[in-house]
Structure formats: structure tokens, C-alpha cells
Design an enzyme around this catalytic site. Structure first.
Site, PDB file in Angstrom:
ATOM      1  N   HIS A 109     -67.656 -62.126 -47.337  1.00 29.77           N
ATOM      2  CA  HIS A 109     -68.392 -61.189 -48.196  1.00 29.77           C
ATOM      3  C   HIS A 109     -69.740 -60.759 -47.618  1.00 29.77           C
ATOM      4  O   HIS A 109     -70.737 -60.658 -48.343  1.00 29.77           O
ATOM      5  CB  HIS A 109     -68.589 -61.791 -49.582  1.00 29.77           C
ATOM      6  CG  HIS A 109     -67.335 -61.925 -50.384  1.00 29.77           C
ATOM      7  ND1 HIS A 109     -66.204 -61.165 -50.155  1.00 29.77           N
ATOM      8  CD2 HIS A 109     -67.019 -62.754 -51.435  1.00 29.77           C
ATOM      9  CE1 HIS A 109     -65.262 -61.494 -51.008  1.00 29.77           C
ATOM     10  NE2 HIS A 109     -65.725 -62.462 -51.790  1.00 29.77           N
ATOM     11  N   HIS A 179     -66.913 -57.508 -57.374  1.00 27.51           N
ATOM     12  CA  HIS A 179     -66.386 -58.857 -57.555  1.00 27.51           C
ATOM     13  C   HIS A 179     -66.538 -59.318 -59.010  1.00 27.51           C
ATOM     14  O   HIS A 179     -66.870 -60.482 -59.275  1.00 27.51           O
ATOM     15  CB  HIS A 179     -67.113 -59.815 -56.612  1.00 27.51           C
ATOM     16  CG  HIS A 179     -66.303 -61.008 -56.190  1.00 27.51           C
ATOM     17  ND1 HIS A 179     -66.254 -62.169 -56.928  1.00 27.51           N
ATOM     18  CD2 HIS A 179     -65.528 -61.217 -55.101  1.00 27.51           C
ATOM     19  CE1 HIS A 179     -65.496 -63.054 -56.304  1.00 27.51           C
ATOM     20  NE2 HIS A 179     -65.031 -62.505 -55.187  1.00 27.51           N
ATOM     21  N   TYR A 181     -65.538 -60.834 -62.465  1.00 27.16           N
ATOM     22  CA  TYR A 181     -64.552 -61.794 -62.963  1.00 27.16           C
ATOM     23  C   TYR A 181     -64.208 -61.415 -64.402  1.00 27.16           C
ATOM     24  O   TYR A 181     -65.065 -61.441 -65.290  1.00 27.16           O
ATOM     25  CB  TYR A 181     -65.132 -63.205 -62.989  1.00 27.16           C
ATOM     26  CG  TYR A 181     -65.286 -63.909 -61.671  1.00 27.16           C
ATOM     27  CD1 TYR A 181     -64.452 -64.979 -61.322  1.00 27.16           C
ATOM     28  CD2 TYR A 181     -66.304 -63.562 -60.783  1.00 27.16           C
ATOM     29  CE1 TYR A 181     -64.621 -65.665 -60.137  1.00 27.16           C
ATOM     30  CE2 TYR A 181     -66.481 -64.240 -59.590  1.00 27.16           C
ATOM     31  CZ  TYR A 181     -65.642 -65.295 -59.274  1.00 27.16           C
ATOM     32  OH  TYR A 181     -65.809 -65.982 -58.090  1.00 27.16           O
ATOM     33  N   GLN A 277     -57.086 -57.341 -53.636  1.00 22.03           N
ATOM     34  CA  GLN A 277     -57.245 -58.785 -53.563  1.00 22.03           C
ATOM     35  C   GLN A 277     -57.206 -59.353 -54.971  1.00 22.03           C
ATOM     36  O   GLN A 277     -58.009 -58.981 -55.825  1.00 22.03           O
ATOM     37  CB  GLN A 277     -58.570 -59.139 -52.889  1.00 22.03           C
ATOM     38  CG  GLN A 277     -58.793 -60.626 -52.667  1.00 22.03           C
ATOM     39  CD  GLN A 277     -58.095 -61.169 -51.435  1.00 22.03           C
ATOM     40  OE1 GLN A 277     -57.580 -60.404 -50.617  1.00 22.03           O
ATOM     41  NE2 GLN A 277     -58.080 -62.486 -51.276  1.00 22.03           N
ATOM     42  N   GLU A 305     -59.871 -56.984 -56.736  1.00 15.18           N
ATOM     43  CA  GLU A 305     -60.827 -56.348 -55.838  1.00 15.18           C
ATOM     44  C   GLU A 305     -60.135 -55.311 -54.950  1.00 15.18           C
ATOM     45  O   GLU A 305     -59.522 -55.659 -53.946  1.00 15.18           O
ATOM     46  CB  GLU A 305     -61.491 -57.404 -54.948  1.00 15.18           C
ATOM     47  CG  GLU A 305     -62.052 -58.588 -55.707  1.00 15.18           C
ATOM     48  CD  GLU A 305     -62.273 -59.782 -54.800  1.00 15.18           C
ATOM     49  OE1 GLU A 305     -62.910 -59.620 -53.730  1.00 15.18           O
ATOM     50  OE2 GLU A 305     -61.793 -60.886 -55.141  1.00 15.18           O
TER      51      GLU A 305
END
Length: 372
Positions: A109, A179, A181, A277, A305
Site C-alpha cells: 500500500h 480501503h 471496511y 481485491q 478494492e
């Protein structure tokens, strides 16, 4: 506050809040500091369930200090290169570059101070916020000066749209994503294991024990990677894999759909990128304390992602770029190219340049099993 350029050492946490119409979700972008935004993170999405009850559906923190640490990249804007690079090495135009090995032996990242740890210039727009960041040649040892712009915007279709744009003065590699969640049951209410996931992908990229792609592309049929028809995620596999999206042509297409049967909340993701991803929150272990003092245990949230495929960015022969996505400044070209990524729409469905849609699913939509 050190590193944020404060004249008097005082930081002000001033999230931007946008409200979407009727079946509304509320989006908060984290940590705005006097016209700048730290890490470009999505700090909060508050969305209604089928009964109109609102809940927080993304993981995050309550304070700026926690976002400055953020070891699990909660809500973060990721760059210069999302995902892992084997041994932190890649070759481009015959030159080998050694990056930080901040994930075991590998690079993750963007390194020790990726875009998620940078201060972005921020300005409000009619429908959201515009972010800009200048990544200098040699930052985290990546080549090329990179000008990056990211737009978060909302529209009347209950969509959060994220547009990424990058230009460079030298060939480089770049892979930008978000990113966030998600836990559609609400961050106070258990895991994502019963969420039903649909991925528009007939194949995926297998990984080694340290989660580096092997270079293969394998069919999902007959494996736990098959989410084409939608099913509960479960705990059979700890997912941290890139899925190869079907019929990719660079246009905005449906890629993923996440549904929580308990609440009726759905998020649909559309993207212009070739890969998705899927990470099921395997490395959350209770050590992170998030909003309202909640300890984020394993499977508390998941990430979807959109990004370029990475078939193993280990160093290859001279001139080999290792399969990494790149931005070039070649002869006869304007330096750089535009990259567009996800939109998400909040249930009801989501969309990407990227796009996310979120809203509560109504009875009239109960038969809508697929992506649209």
C-alpha cells in the site's frame, strides 16, 4: 500538530458531511484540517436498514490521532501502489527499484508513508470534495513526480463516486484505490460472515503463503472463490485475493454486490478497473479500538478494492515491469494518463470511476439477485 503544517500546533477535526436524498445515507470524510484532509479517508457512512433505522456501516476511528496511525488502513485512500509488491522490488525501463519492505519481506500500500499518511489539499465542490496531492520523484523510492487528484462526489441516485486522476513526468507505476471496511449490519453488530457477496468474476489470481500473486490466473468454478451467483462469505477461506473482472474494457461496469439479509442493506460497486481485491478482515485481531470504543475483531469488516491486476511485481529481466500497472510519459504523449475508479451506491443497491451505491433493500427488490 507535527507534520500538518499547523502555525500554532492546534489541529481542528472538521469532517465534511453530505446527505443523500430520500433513502439517505450520510457520508463523512475524515479529518479536514483547515482546507487539507489527512489520508483522504472515508470516516463514516451512516445508512438506513429496511425499517429506516440508521447505523454506521464502515469501520473507522473517533480521533485524528488514530487516523494518523491507522495500521490497518481503515477507510484510507491508497497509493502510490495499492496491494503488495514482492520483496519491495520492481523493474521499469531496465532500472530496478527497491521500495520499503513494510509487510514482512514485501511492500504494501505505498510503503511506510503512503498516500494514506499524507496531507491532501482539499476543497469543497458542489457535490462533494476535491483532493490534490503532489508526490515527489523518489518519495518512498518511486520514480517520477506524480500529480494526483481524487474527487469524492454524491448524486441523486444514492451513489458515492470516486474519480482518480494522475499525471507524471517520468514512467512510473501507480495503482490507486480506497480501503473502506464495510459491515452492513452495523459496526456494533458482529461480523460479515453472513453477508452475501456477488462478484462478476470467472477467475482470480492465486497467491503464495505471503499473499504475493503467483502469476497464474485460475477459474473460480468449483472452488471457494466462486461468488458469481452470490452466497454467504463464511469462514472457509481467509480471503485476500484479486478477482479478474469479466469482459473488462475500461468502461464503468458492475463488479460487486454485498447484501446483508438481516438488515436489507446492500452496496453495489461499479468500476472501470480490471480487478477487485476482496479482503475479509482476516488481520483484524481486536487490538484496534474503533468508533465508540469497539474492538475490531477478525471479520468485523471487509474490503472490496477496485484496482489493476497485479500478477506478481517481483523483479524480472531487464526492462520487465513485473506486471505492475503503470503511468507513462512517452514520446509524443502528454505525460501521464487518467485512471478512473470506483463508485459505490448506498442500497439498493453502487458505482466506480469508482462508484458505490448504498440503501436499504425494499420488498420490491427482493428478486434482484444479480448485479446491475
Amino acid at each position: 500538530l507535527p507534520g500538518l503544517g499547523a502555525a500554532n500546533g492546534i489541529a481542528i477535526l472538521l469532517p465534511l458531511t453530505f446527505t443523500m436524498p430520500p433513502t439517505s445515507a450520510i457520508i463523512m470524510l475524515s479529518c479536514i484540517y483547515w482546507g487539507a484532509l489527512f489520508g483522504g479517508a472515508i470516516a463514516s457512512i451512516i445508512a438506513p436498514d429496511r425499517n429506516g433505522v440508521f447505523a454506521e456501516v464502515v469501520l473507522g476511528y473517533d480521533t485524528l490521532d488514530e487516523y494518523m496511525k491507522n495500521p490497518r488502513y481503515l477507510g484510507a485512500l491508497i497509493g502510490r501502489f495499492a496491494n503488495r509488491i514482492a520483496r519491495g522490488k520492481f523493474r521499469l525501463n531496465g532500472v530496478e527499484y527497491q521500495l520499503a519492505q513494510n509487510n514482512g519481506e514485501n511492500h504494501l500500500h505505498g510503503g511506510t508513508k503512503g498516500f494514506d499518511k499524507r496531507v491532501w489539499n482539499a476543497s469543497e465542490t458542489a457535490s462533494g470534495v476535491h483532493l490534490e496531492y503532489f508526490s515527489r520523484d523518489g518519495e518512498e523510492n518511486y520514480p517520477g513526480n506524480l500529480n494526483v487528484a481524487v474527487d469524492y462526489s454524491l448524486n441523486d441516485e444514492n451513489e458515492l463516486r470516486i474519480d482518480y486522476h494522475a499525471t507524471t513526468d517520468k514512467d512510473t507505476i501507480v495503482n490507486l484505490t480506497n480501503h473502506a471496511y464495510f459491515n452492513l449490519r452495523g459496526q456494533l453488530h458482529g461480523t460479515i460472515l453472513d453477508h452475501e457477496l456477488t462478484l462478476n468474476a470467472d477467475s482470480f489470481t492465486p497467491v503464495s503463503s505471503d499473499l504475493i500473486p503467483t502469476g497464474e490466473i485460475k477459474p473460480v468454478a468449483g472452488t471457494p472463490m466462486d461468488f458469481r451467483n452470490g452466497r454467504p462469505i463464511g469462514s472457509e477461506v481467509e480471503y485476500d485475493h484479486n478477482f479478474v473482472l469479466n469482459n473488462w474494457d475500461g468502461s464503468l461496469r458492475p463488479a460487486a454486490r454485498l447484501y446483508d439479509p438481516a438488515t436489507g442493506r446492500v452496496v453495489e460497486i461499479l468500476t472501470t478497473e480490471p480487478g477487485m481485491q476482496f479482503y475479509s478482515g482476516n488481520f483484524l485481531d481486536g487490538s484496534l479500538i474503533g468508533k465508540k470504543g469497539v474492538a475490531y475483531e477478525k471479520y468485523t469488516g471487509l474490503c472490496l478494492e477496485p484496482q489493476f491486476l497485479d500478477l506478481g511485481a517481483a523483479p524480472g529481466p531487464a526492462g520487465d515491469d513485473g506486471g505492475a500497472a503503470g503511468v507513462g510519459a512517452g514520446a509524443g504523449e502528454q505525460p501521464g494518463q487518467q485512471g478512473r475508479a470506483p463508485r459505490a451506491r448506498f442500497l439498493e443497491p453502487c458505482r466506480g470511476t469508482g462508484r458505490h451505491r448504498l440503501a436499504p433493500r425494499t420488498a420490491a427488490r427482493e428478486s434482484n439477485k444479480g448485479l446491475r
